[in-house]
Design a protein around this motif. Structure first.
Motif, PDB file in Angstrom:
ATOM      1  N   VAL A 166       0.869  -1.180   0.000  1.00  9.34           N
ATOM      2  CA  VAL A 166       0.000   0.000   0.000  1.00  9.34           C
ATOM      3  C   VAL A 166       0.900   1.223   0.000  1.00  9.34           C
ATOM      4  CG1 VAL A 166      -1.808   1.268   1.205  1.00  9.34           C
ATOM      5  CG2 VAL A 166      -1.766  -1.241   1.283  1.00  9.34           C
ATOM      6  N   LEU A 167       0.730   2.079  -0.993  1.00 11.57           N
ATOM      7  CA  LEU A 167       1.542   3.292  -1.059  1.00 11.57           C
ATOM      8  C   LEU A 167       0.970   4.349  -0.118  1.00 11.57           C
ATOM      9  CD1 LEU A 167       2.307   3.506  -4.851  1.00 11.57           C
ATOM     10  CD2 LEU A 167       3.598   2.403  -3.033  1.00 11.57           C
ATOM     11  N   VAL A 168       1.863   4.971   0.643  1.00 11.93           N
ATOM     12  CA  VAL A 168       1.456   5.932   1.666  1.00 11.93           C
ATOM     13  C   VAL A 168       2.238   7.227   1.476  1.00 11.93           C
ATOM     14  CG1 VAL A 168       1.383   6.404   4.141  1.00 11.93           C
ATOM     15  CG2 VAL A 168       0.951   4.087   3.305  1.00 11.93           C
ATOM     16  N   PRO A 209      -8.036   8.345   2.562  1.00 13.72           N
ATOM     17  CA  PRO A 209      -7.748   7.462   1.426  1.00 13.72           C
ATOM     18  C   PRO A 209      -6.699   6.389   1.750  1.00 13.72           C
ATOM     19  CG  PRO A 209      -7.867   9.738   0.695  1.00 13.72           C
ATOM     20  CD  PRO A 209      -7.901   9.765   2.194  1.00 13.72           C
ATOM     21  N   THR A 210      -5.693   6.756   2.530  1.00 15.45           N
ATOM     22  CA  THR A 210      -4.673   5.780   2.922  1.00 15.45           C
ATOM     23  C   THR A 210      -5.275   4.687   3.780  1.00 15.45           C
ATOM     24  OG1 THR A 210      -2.906   7.422   2.814  1.00 15.45           O
ATOM     25  CG2 THR A 210      -2.501   5.478   4.175  1.00 15.45           C
ATOM     26  N   LEU A 211      -6.091   5.066   4.753  1.00 19.67           N
ATOM     27  CA  LEU A 211      -6.701   4.075   5.640  1.00 19.67           C
ATOM     28  C   LEU A 211      -7.648   3.156   4.873  1.00 19.67           C
ATOM     29  CD1 LEU A 211      -7.318   6.266   8.811  1.00 19.67           C
ATOM     30  CD2 LEU A 211      -5.430   4.674   8.347  1.00 19.67           C
ATOM     31  N   ARG A 212      -8.352   3.691   3.876  1.00 22.49           N
ATOM     32  CA  ARG A 212      -9.220   2.843   3.052  1.00 22.49           C
ATOM     33  C   ARG A 212      -8.379   1.856   2.249  1.00 22.49           C
ATOM     34  NH1 ARG A 212     -13.650   5.334  -0.793  1.00 22.49           N
ATOM     35  NH2 ARG A 212     -14.872   5.263   1.125  1.00 22.49           N
ATOM     36  N   ALA A 213      -7.287   2.316   1.670  1.00 26.46           N
ATOM     37  CA  ALA A 213      -6.426   1.420   0.887  1.00 26.46           C
ATOM     38  C   ALA A 213      -5.839   0.318   1.772  1.00 26.46           C
ATOM     39  CB  ALA A 213      -5.323   2.222   0.204  1.00 26.46           C
ATOM     40  N   LEU A 214      -5.447   0.666   2.988  1.00 25.62           N
ATOM     41  CA  LEU A 214      -4.931  -0.339   3.922  1.00 25.62           C
ATOM     42  C   LEU A 214      -6.002  -1.371   4.262  1.00 25.62           C
ATOM     43  CD1 LEU A 214      -2.875   1.931   6.320  1.00 25.62           C
ATOM     44  CD2 LEU A 214      -1.969   0.025   4.973  1.00 25.62           C
ATOM     45  N   VAL A 256      -0.010  -2.655  10.207  1.00 22.57           N
ATOM     46  CA  VAL A 256       0.725  -2.986   8.987  1.00 22.57           C
ATOM     47  C   VAL A 256       2.085  -2.306   9.096  1.00 22.57           C
ATOM     48  CG1 VAL A 256       0.782  -2.661   6.469  1.00 22.57           C
ATOM     49  CG2 VAL A 256      -1.387  -3.147   7.613  1.00 22.57           C
ATOM     50  N   PRO A 257       3.179  -3.033   8.851  1.00 23.74           N
ATOM     51  CA  PRO A 257       4.488  -2.381   8.937  1.00 23.74           C
ATOM     52  C   PRO A 257       4.660  -1.319   7.841  1.00 23.74           C
ATOM     53  CG  PRO A 257       4.713  -4.628   8.118  1.00 23.74           C
ATOM     54  CD  PRO A 257       3.276  -4.449   8.503  1.00 23.74           C
ATOM     55  N   LEU A 258       5.290  -0.216   8.222  1.00 24.13           N
ATOM     56  CA  LEU A 258       5.559   0.880   7.285  1.00 24.13           C
ATOM     57  C   LEU A 258       7.041   0.873   6.955  1.00 24.13           C
ATOM     58  CD1 LEU A 258       4.704   3.466   5.756  1.00 24.13           C
ATOM     59  CD2 LEU A 258       5.195   4.732   7.870  1.00 24.13           C
ATOM     60  N   LYS A 259       7.339   0.786   5.666  1.00 23.95           N
ATOM     61  CA  LYS A 259       8.725   0.785   5.203  1.00 23.95           C
ATOM     62  C   LYS A 259       8.966   2.078   4.438  1.00 23.95           C
ATOM     63  CE  LYS A 259      11.932  -1.958   2.485  1.00 23.95           C
ATOM     64  NZ  LYS A 259      12.665  -2.871   3.334  1.00 23.95           N
ATOM     65  N   ALA A 260      10.092   2.723   4.705  1.00 20.80           N
ATOM     66  CA  ALA A 260      10.462   3.952   4.006  1.00 20.80           C
ATOM     67  C   ALA A 260      11.624   3.670   3.059  1.00 20.80           C
ATOM     68  CB  ALA A 260      10.842   5.039   5.003  1.00 20.80           C
ATOM     69  N   TYR A 306      -1.393  -1.244  -4.106  1.00 15.74           N
ATOM     70  CA  TYR A 306      -2.621  -0.485  -3.877  1.00 15.74           C
ATOM     71  C   TYR A 306      -2.267   0.992  -3.826  1.00 15.74           C
ATOM     72  CZ  TYR A 306      -4.607  -4.994  -2.683  1.00 15.74           C
ATOM     73  OH  TYR A 306      -5.030  -6.290  -2.729  1.00 15.74           O
ATOM     74  N   ILE A 307      -2.907   1.751  -4.698  1.00 15.83           N
ATOM     75  CA  ILE A 307      -2.616   3.184  -4.786  1.00 15.83           C
ATOM     76  C   ILE A 307      -3.879   3.975  -4.462  1.00 15.83           C
ATOM     77  CG2 ILE A 307      -1.828   5.062  -6.274  1.00 15.83           C
ATOM     78  CD1 ILE A 307      -0.392   2.980  -7.977  1.00 15.83           C
ATOM     79  N   PRO A 308      -3.877   4.716  -3.337  1.00 14.06           N
ATOM     80  CA  PRO A 308      -5.030   5.590  -3.063  1.00 14.06           C
ATOM     81  C   PRO A 308      -5.125   6.653  -4.166  1.00 14.06           C
ATOM     82  CG  PRO A 308      -3.610   5.385  -1.130  1.00 14.06           C
ATOM     83  CD  PRO A 308      -2.873   4.777  -2.289  1.00 14.06           C
TER      84      PRO A 308
END
Length: 175
Positions: A44-46, A52-57, A94-98, A129-131
């Motif tokens: 999921v792109l953040v 929109p991000t929370l919906r995509a997640l 969900v883990p967030l990777k930068a 997944y792209i919001p």
């Protein structure tokens, strides 16, 4: 002369359609395309934490992939640290990777990361997944979704990668 040109153009169009038909035809015993992927890796792109991000997640998690992770591109270290702190504070499961981006580029680091996942196991399927904002005016389309459009275009040419747009309707899209 015009009729000859039109005839040649129409023949080439017909040849194109015939080639596409032949390429897409399923032959007897063709089971390669019926095989399930060994794993499904959802990304999921953040850019920031918003609706929109929370919906995509939520959508990505609902598909029950083997692996799900959120991905952001570090174009500003201070903003990335703030995003990670907010992510942790909200306890998003969900883990967030930068990904590093020394030249403030978004598309290339994401495409390279997705390709690296695919190179490890070619039977894996990667779903990105792209919001995306749904807008009501033509000029709003110019202002929004440009990075997502570039990224989607690049990812569509990557084998084993699916791109899923997760729409968020802005108020201007109503009516």
């Amino acid at each position: 002369a015009a009729m000859a040109v039109i005839f040649v153009v129409m023949m080439r169009i017909r040849r194109h359609y015939d080639q596409v038909r032949d390429e897409l035809a399923v032959s007897e015993g063709d089971t390669k395309h019926q095989m399930l992927p060994s794993r499904v890796h959802a990304i999921v792109l953040v850019a920031k934490i918003h609706k929109p991000t929370l919906r995509a997640l939520a959508y990505a998690r609902a598909t029950r992939p083997s692996i799900v992770e959120a991905l952001t591109v570090d174009v500003d270290p201070e903003e990335t640290r703030a995003l990670q702190a907010e992510w942790d504070r909200r306890d998003i499961p969900v883990p967030l990777k930068a990904l590093d981006s020394p030249f403030r580029e978004i598309t290339r680091p994401v495409v390279d990361y997705v390709k690296s996942i695919r190179s490890g196991n070619p039977r894996d399927l990667v779903v990105v997944y792209i919001p995306q904002y749904v807008v009501g005016h033509w000029w709003e389309q110019i202002l929004h979704n440009q990075s997502a459009l570039r990224l989607r275009t690049r990812l569509l040419f990557t084998p084993g990668v699916m791109v899923s747009s997760v729409p968020w309707q802005l108020a201007s899209s109503q009516g």
